[in-house]
Each structure stands twice: as structure tokens, then as C-alpha cells.
Design an enzyme around this catalytic site. Structure first.
Site, PDB file in Angstrom:
ATOM      1  N   ASP A  48      -2.295   9.894   2.596  1.00 23.95           N
ATOM      2  CA  ASP A  48      -3.420   8.988   3.065  1.00 23.95           C
ATOM      3  C   ASP A  48      -3.363   8.852   4.721  1.00 23.95           C
ATOM      4  O   ASP A  48      -4.281   8.948   5.330  1.00 23.95           O
ATOM      5  CB  ASP A  48      -3.189   7.743   2.570  1.00 23.95           C
TER       6      ASP A  48
ATOM      7  N   SER B 103      -2.328  -4.672   4.676  1.00 24.37           N
ATOM      8  CA  SER B 103      -2.715  -5.970   4.073  1.00 24.37           C
ATOM      9  C   SER B 103      -1.944  -6.124   2.840  1.00 24.37           C
ATOM     10  O   SER B 103      -1.482  -7.484   2.884  1.00 24.37           O
ATOM     11  CB  SER B 103      -4.202  -6.227   3.977  1.00 24.37           C
ATOM     12  N   LEU B 104      -1.953  -5.233   1.932  1.00 22.85           N
ATOM     13  CA  LEU B 104      -1.517  -5.882   0.483  1.00 22.85           C
ATOM     14  C   LEU B 104       0.001  -6.043   0.584  1.00 22.85           C
ATOM     15  O   LEU B 104       0.550  -6.999  -0.044  1.00 22.85           O
ATOM     16  CB  LEU B 104      -1.596  -4.517  -0.418  1.00 22.85           C
TER      17      LEU B 104
END
Length: 295
Positions: free
Chosen positions: A78, A195-196
Site C-alpha cells: 500500500d 487512524s484505525l
């Protein structure tokens, strides 16, 4: 319907994955059989040719965002996908991610599925999802490079600093002053990233929202906030050592305190190629073991 026109592919790749050359050779062979025009990101091309000693047939080599193509292929994880997306920018070129890493939310084509994925492109048998991009600008112009993010923009304390004070407003309305190690503003795409890991919610890709997630907040009654992606978020930071970091999809730059940062939706989206039948929540189950009972 199969397209008979000659397609042009721009290829980005991970220069730290030396053991993945077999997959790279495979995709180049498939594109060669299709008589495709193939151009390479310069850094990746030099890695393949000079470091890996591979024989790479290329129709061209480009630097940064100085290219045009029908399709962009990102070969890596990613992180590589985010790099490719940053160089695509407003070009409106669809991006396909081949996962050469471990998790791969964005890069979701497996090396074993490369041939099928390329075939689907030539048969126009794929869908394109538009993913929100956000941008940040600084009052004094310190932030110039890498000002747009597909995943997230974060203001963070320096490694050797105490927590920072972050005054946040949404559309001019005061929200809260965070005393924390930082604040993440994430898109739906970035909701499963940084964020997670800081307690933020998982947000479906086309939800039309942004999430403000504090990093290690001093107060336990401060929680993530979800706002419309049409909102303008303004941030002002105070720090004991008078500066802080702004990280745009993980690429950070130092900023001086006292200035106002403005974060809002970019004037363009990133187009991501997905296979027909590919479902978001299935990906959550597959990649994160979402909802799995491991007892």
C-alpha cells in the site's frame, strides 16, 4: 467487449523488495504479448536494471509526475500505491495495485492474479472506484511538496517533544483543543490505516466523510469525530519546542508553531481499478479477519 487499441501502462514499484522480480518479469511478459506501451518510474527502472540486473524492455522512463498513460500499475504494498497515487494526482488515470507485500488494502491484486487482471482491463471488464483525496496548506507556505493525501494528513509531535496542543475548527466553528501526541485527518480510504490503529472508525470508501482521530490524547473523554468531506478543517498547533511535524500519507515535513493549517477535500479524486464482484466488506474479513471468532 475486448479493446483492440494499444494501451499505455506506467509502472511504479517498490525498490526495497528484491525477491519479487519473478512477478515483475511475469507482468512485463504479459504486457509485451499484448503489444502494450510500457513506461517506468525512473527510480524503479534503475533498481530493476542496476540492482537486480534484470533485462527490462521499456518504451520510456519518467521522473515523478512527468508522464501520461492509460493505466498506472503499482507493484508493491500500500505504501507503493500511495506513492503512485501522489504522482498520478489530478491526471485522472486509473491505478491498479499489485500486492507484493503483506496486507494490501489498496494493492489488492495478487501476483497469481496478474494475468487475469490484465485480461480484464483489455476486455473492459472492471470497475473504477473514485476515492477522496485531501490537501493541506499552511499559512506561511512551509508546506509545498506532497501536500495531497489519499489516506491521511496528520499533525504530530517531534520524537523528542512533549505532547502538543492542537486547536481544531470545522467550517470556522471551534471543535476542541487536543492535548495529544497528534491529530489524524483521514479519508474513508485511510480509515483502515493510521487512524484505525489509534481507535478511529472503519469508514466505507464512498461514505463522503472525513475523520478526526487524536493520537494518544491526554484526556479520555476526547474521541474521534466524523465530519462531512465538504468541511474545511483548520488547525493551529502549539509546542514546547515551537515546531511539529505534518505527515502527508506518511511523508513528513517540519512546521513552525503559530501558523494555521487548512485541510480540505482536493479538487480531484484517485481512480482505483477493482475487479467486478469484489466487495469491500469481504476484503475486511479477508485482510483483517474482521468479526472472526478465534476462540
Amino acid at each position: 467487449m475486448t479493446t483492440d487499441r494499444k494501451l499505455k501502462f506506467a509502472i511504479f514499484g517498490n525498490v526495497y523488495q528484491a525477491k519479487k522480480s519473478a512477478s515483475i518479469q511475469k507482468i512485463l511478459s504479459i504486457l509485451n504479448e499484448r503489444s502494450a506501451e510500457v513506461i517506468f518510474d525512473k527510480e524503479f527502472y534503475e533498481f530493476l536494471v542496476n540492482s537486480q540486473r534484470l533485462s527490462v524492455k521499456a518504451d520510456g522512463v519518467f521522473d515523478n509526475d512527468d508522464f501520461d498513460a492509460d493505466i498506472v500499475i503499482s507493484m508493491g504494498g500500500d505504501g507503493t500505491f500511495l506513492k503512485a497515487a501522489s504522482h498520478v494526482g489530478a491526471k485522472d488515470i486509473p491505478v491498479m495495485g499489485v500486492n507484493m507485500g503483506r496486507l494490501g488494502f489498496l494493492a489488492d491484486v495478487s501476483p497469481a492474479g496478474i494475468e487475469r487482471a490484465i485480461d480484464s482491463i483489455y476486455k473492459n471488464n472492471f470497475k473504477v472506484e473514485r476515492h477522496t483525496v485531501i490537501g493541506v496548506k499552511s499559512q506561511n507556505g512551509q508546506i509545498t511538496e506532497y501536500s495531497y493525501a489519499l489516506n491521511d494528513i496528520a499533525v504530530l509531535k517531534r520524537d523528542d517533544a512533549s505532547m502538543i496542543s492542537i486547536r481544531a475548527c470545522v467550517d470556522g466553528e471551534y471543535v476542541v483543543t487536543y492535548r495529544a501526541d497528534g491529530l489524524i485527518v483521514s479519508t474513508p480510504t485511510g480509515s483502515t490505516a493510521y487512524s484505525l490503529s489509534n481507535g478511529g472508525p472503519i469508514v466505507a470508501p464512498q461514505a463522503g466523510v472525513l475523520c478526526l482521530t487524536p493520537v494518544a490524547p491526554h484526556s479520555l473523554n476526547v474521541r474521534p469525530i466524523v465530519v462531512p468531506d465538504t468541511a474545511e478543517i483548520t488547525i493551529k498547533v502549539e509546542s514546547r519546542n515551537h515546531n511539529f511535524l505534518v505527515a502527508v500519507d506518511g511523508r513528513s515535513a517540519r512546521c513552525d508553531e503559530g501558523q494555521t493549517l487548512t485541510i480540505c477535500r482536493a479538487p480531484y479524486d484517485i481512480k482505483i481499478i477493482k475487479r467486478h464482484g469484489q466487495k469491500y466488506f469481504h476484503t475486511l474479513h479477508e485482510k483483517m479477519m474482521w468479526g472472526a471468532d478465534t476462540r
